[in-house]
Design a protein around this motif. Structure first.
Motif, PDB file in Angstrom:
ATOM      1  N   ALA A 168       5.994  12.519  -4.120  1.00 60.11           N
ATOM      2  CA  ALA A 168       5.376  11.510  -4.981  1.00 60.11           C
ATOM      3  C   ALA A 168       5.598  10.104  -4.435  1.00 60.11           C
ATOM      4  N   ALA A 169       6.793   9.861  -3.895  1.00 58.10           N
ATOM      5  CA  ALA A 169       7.086   8.548  -3.315  1.00 58.10           C
ATOM      6  C   ALA A 169       6.215   8.287  -2.088  1.00 58.10           C
ATOM      7  N   ALA A 170       6.029   9.304  -1.269  1.00 55.61           N
ATOM      8  CA  ALA A 170       5.150   9.138  -0.102  1.00 55.61           C
ATOM      9  C   ALA A 170       3.722   8.827  -0.540  1.00 55.61           C
ATOM     10  N   GLY A 171       3.311   9.412  -1.656  1.00 59.54           N
ATOM     11  CA  GLY A 171       1.958   9.150  -2.136  1.00 59.54           C
ATOM     12  C   GLY A 171       1.779   7.745  -2.666  1.00 59.54           C
ATOM     13  N   SER A 172       2.750   7.257  -3.441  1.00 59.26           N
ATOM     14  CA  SER A 172       2.600   5.944  -4.062  1.00 59.26           C
ATOM     15  C   SER A 172       3.045   4.803  -3.163  1.00 59.26           C
ATOM     16  N   VAL A 173       4.142   4.994  -2.404  1.00 60.52           N
ATOM     17  CA  VAL A 173       4.682   3.910  -1.581  1.00 60.52           C
ATOM     18  C   VAL A 173       3.948   3.814  -0.244  1.00 60.52           C
ATOM     19  N   LEU A 174       3.702   4.949   0.399  1.00 66.01           N
ATOM     20  CA  LEU A 174       2.983   4.952   1.690  1.00 66.01           C
ATOM     21  C   LEU A 174       1.478   5.072   1.524  1.00 66.01           C
ATOM     22  N   ARG A 175       1.036   5.086   0.275  1.00 65.55           N
ATOM     23  CA  ARG A 175      -0.398   5.116  -0.051  1.00 65.55           C
ATOM     24  C   ARG A 175      -1.094   6.394   0.429  1.00 65.55           C
ATOM     25  N   LEU A 176      -0.373   7.505   0.448  1.00 65.88           N
ATOM     26  CA  LEU A 176      -1.014   8.766   0.811  1.00 65.88           C
ATOM     27  C   LEU A 176      -2.011   9.216  -0.244  1.00 65.88           C
ATOM     28  N   TYR A 177      -1.801   8.736  -1.486  1.00 60.97           N
ATOM     29  CA  TYR A 177      -2.766   9.055  -2.531  1.00 60.97           C
ATOM     30  C   TYR A 177      -4.150   8.515  -2.187  1.00 60.97           C
ATOM     31  N   ASP A 178      -4.189   7.356  -1.509  1.00 63.23           N
ATOM     32  CA  ASP A 178      -5.464   6.762  -1.133  1.00 63.23           C
ATOM     33  C   ASP A 178      -5.973   7.287   0.206  1.00 63.23           C
ATOM     34  N   LEU A 179      -5.040   7.619   1.100  1.00 60.35           N
ATOM     35  CA  LEU A 179      -5.433   8.041   2.451  1.00 60.35           C
ATOM     36  C   LEU A 179      -5.863   9.503   2.517  1.00 60.35           C
ATOM     37  N   LEU A 180      -5.257  10.347   1.687  1.00 61.04           N
ATOM     38  CA  LEU A 180      -5.535  11.786   1.731  1.00 61.04           C
ATOM     39  C   LEU A 180      -6.167  12.224   0.419  1.00 61.04           C
ATOM     40  N   PRO A 181      -7.468  12.460   0.400  1.00 59.24           N
ATOM     41  CA  PRO A 181      -8.121  12.918  -0.834  1.00 59.24           C
ATOM     42  C   PRO A 181      -7.532  14.254  -1.298  1.00 59.24           C
ATOM     43  N   GLY A 182      -7.227  14.335  -2.557  1.00 64.91           N
ATOM     44  CA  GLY A 182      -6.675  15.567  -3.115  1.00 64.91           C
ATOM     45  C   GLY A 182      -5.161  15.642  -3.073  1.00 64.91           C
ATOM     46  N   TYR A 183      -4.507  14.726  -2.357  1.00 68.38           N
ATOM     47  CA  TYR A 183      -3.043  14.760  -2.269  1.00 68.38           C
ATOM     48  C   TYR A 183      -2.408  14.586  -3.643  1.00 68.38           C
ATOM     49  N   SER A 243      17.185   9.996  -1.322  1.00 67.79           N
ATOM     50  CA  SER A 243      17.273   8.562  -1.580  1.00 67.79           C
ATOM     51  C   SER A 243      17.031   7.753  -0.311  1.00 67.79           C
ATOM     52  N   LEU A 244      17.573   8.220   0.807  1.00 66.30           N
ATOM     53  CA  LEU A 244      17.373   7.525   2.075  1.00 66.30           C
ATOM     54  C   LEU A 244      15.913   7.551   2.507  1.00 66.30           C
ATOM     55  N   LEU A 245      15.266   8.689   2.319  1.00 64.94           N
ATOM     56  CA  LEU A 245      13.850   8.791   2.689  1.00 64.94           C
ATOM     57  C   LEU A 245      12.988   7.843   1.863  1.00 64.94           C
ATOM     58  N   ILE A 246      13.273   7.755   0.562  1.00 65.72           N
ATOM     59  CA  ILE A 246      12.502   6.853  -0.287  1.00 65.72           C
ATOM     60  C   ILE A 246      12.758   5.401   0.111  1.00 65.72           C
ATOM     61  N   LEU A 247      13.991   5.086   0.505  1.00 62.38           N
ATOM     62  CA  LEU A 247      14.295   3.739   0.979  1.00 62.38           C
ATOM     63  C   LEU A 247      13.514   3.427   2.258  1.00 62.38           C
ATOM     64  N   ILE A 248      13.430   4.399   3.156  1.00 62.33           N
ATOM     65  CA  ILE A 248      12.650   4.208   4.384  1.00 62.33           C
ATOM     66  C   ILE A 248      11.178   4.011   4.047  1.00 62.33           C
ATOM     67  N   PHE A 249      10.675   4.796   3.090  1.00 63.51           N
ATOM     68  CA  PHE A 249       9.284   4.617   2.652  1.00 63.51           C
ATOM     69  C   PHE A 249       9.052   3.186   2.161  1.00 63.51           C
ATOM     70  N   SER A 250      10.020   2.649   1.408  1.00 62.33           N
ATOM     71  CA  SER A 250       9.884   1.294   0.868  1.00 62.33           C
ATOM     72  C   SER A 250       9.846   0.253   1.985  1.00 62.33           C
ATOM     73  N   LEU A 251      10.657   0.472   3.040  1.00 64.83           N
ATOM     74  CA  LEU A 251      10.672  -0.466   4.162  1.00 64.83           C
ATOM     75  C   LEU A 251       9.387  -0.395   4.976  1.00 64.83           C
ATOM     76  N   LEU A 252       8.766   0.779   5.015  1.00 70.46           N
ATOM     77  CA  LEU A 252       7.534   0.962   5.789  1.00 70.46           C
ATOM     78  C   LEU A 252       6.283   0.765   4.945  1.00 70.46           C
ATOM     79  N   ALA A 253       6.467   0.425   3.683  1.00 73.43           N
ATOM     80  CA  ALA A 253       5.330   0.314   2.773  1.00 73.43           C
ATOM     81  C   ALA A 253       4.370  -0.780   3.214  1.00 73.43           C
TER      82      ALA A 253
END
Length: 226
Positions: A77-92, A26-36
C-alpha cells in the motif's frame, strides 16, 4: 494453536522474528518516502508508518504468518501511495485491496476463534467463518471512511471519486469472499452437520469426509469375510 492458549509472553524467537519484520517494513516505507516524487502529501508518507505501528501492536500475538502478511500489505500500500504505483500501474489499487480482504479474513478468523475460546463457547465453523467475513468487509469500509475523513479535514484528495471508493470496497469484499469460500470448503462436513441440526436431521455418516476411511474399512472387511 499457540495463539489460542493465551500465553502471557511471546517466545524470544517470535519476538526477534516479528521485530525484524517490523523494522524491515518500516525501513522500506522510509526509503519510499525519501524516493517519493514531488507532490506526495505528508499523509501518504507518515500515514503508512503510523498504520504499520498500529498493525504491529494489534497483531503482535497473532501467528507470525499473519503478522508477516499484514506487514507486506502495508508495504504494498505504501508503494502504491508514496511511489505513485496506483497511478502508474492500472489495477494495482484493486489488487492491493483484494489481498487486504484475504489478509483481514485471516485476522478475523483467528480473532473469532480466540473469542470463542476465551468465552468458552462452542466453536462452530460456520459462525467463525461468518465472523471473519464480516470483519474483513467492515475493515474495508472503515478504511474508506478514514480516507474520506482525511479528505474532508485536510483536502489531500486521498480518494478519487465514488467509483474509486466503491471499487476498493468491492475488491476487499471479493477477497473476503474468496477466503470464506476456501474455509467453507475445508469445513464443509462440520457446517453441513450444523445446518442439519436446525432441522433435526442427521447427515449420513458415509457422506462425511472424516468417516469415509471407516466406510472403506468396513467394505474391505466384508470382502475378506466372503
Amino acid at each position: 494453536m499457540k495463539f489460542l492458549r493465551g500465553r502471557p509472553k511471546l517466545s524470544k524467537y517470535e519476538q526477534h522474528v516479528k521485530l525484524g519484520i517490523f523494522l524491515t517494513a518500516s525501513l522500506l516505507i522510509l526509503i519510499f518516502s525519501l524516493l517519493a516524487p514531488s507532490g506526495v502529501g505528508l499523509f501518504d508518507k507518515i500515514g503508512m508508518e503510523l498504520a504499520l505501528i498500529a498493525i504491529g501492536i494489534f497483531l503482535l500475538r497473532f501467528p507470525t504468518g499473519i503478522f508477516l502478511s499484514a506487514n507486506l500489505f502495508v508495504i504494498a500500500a505504501a508503494a502504491g501511495s508514496v511511489l505513485r504505483l496506483y497511478d502508474l500501474l492500472p489495477g494495482y489499487d484493486r489488487v492491493v485491496h483484494f489481498l487486504s480482504g484475504i489478509i483481514l479474513g485471516f485476522v478475523g478468523y483467528y480473532a473469532a476463534k480466540w473469542l470463542f475460546h476465551h468465552y468458552q463457547l462452542p466453536q462452530t465453523p460456520l459462525l467463525i467463518i461468518l465472523g471473519s467475513f464480516f470483519f474483513s468487509c467492515a475493515c474495508a469500509g472503515f478504511w474508506e471512511i478514514i480516507e474520506f475523513t482525511v479528505d474532508c479535514v485536510s483536502d489531500m484528495a486521498v480518494q478519487h471519486g465514488n467509483t474509486d471508493t466503491m471499487g476498493d470496497i468491492v475488491a476487499g469484499f471479493l477477497g473476503a469472499t474468496c477466503f470464506s469460500s476456501v474455509c467453507l470448503y475445508k469445513y464443509r462436513s462440520s457446517i453441513w452437520a450444523f445446518i442439519c441440526s436446525f432441522f433435526h436431521l442427521k447427515p449420513h455418516r458415509d457422506q462425511l469426509p472424516e468417516h469415509q476411511p471407516e466406510a472403506a474399512a468396513r467394505d474391505s472387511a466384508g470382502q475378506d469375510r466372503r
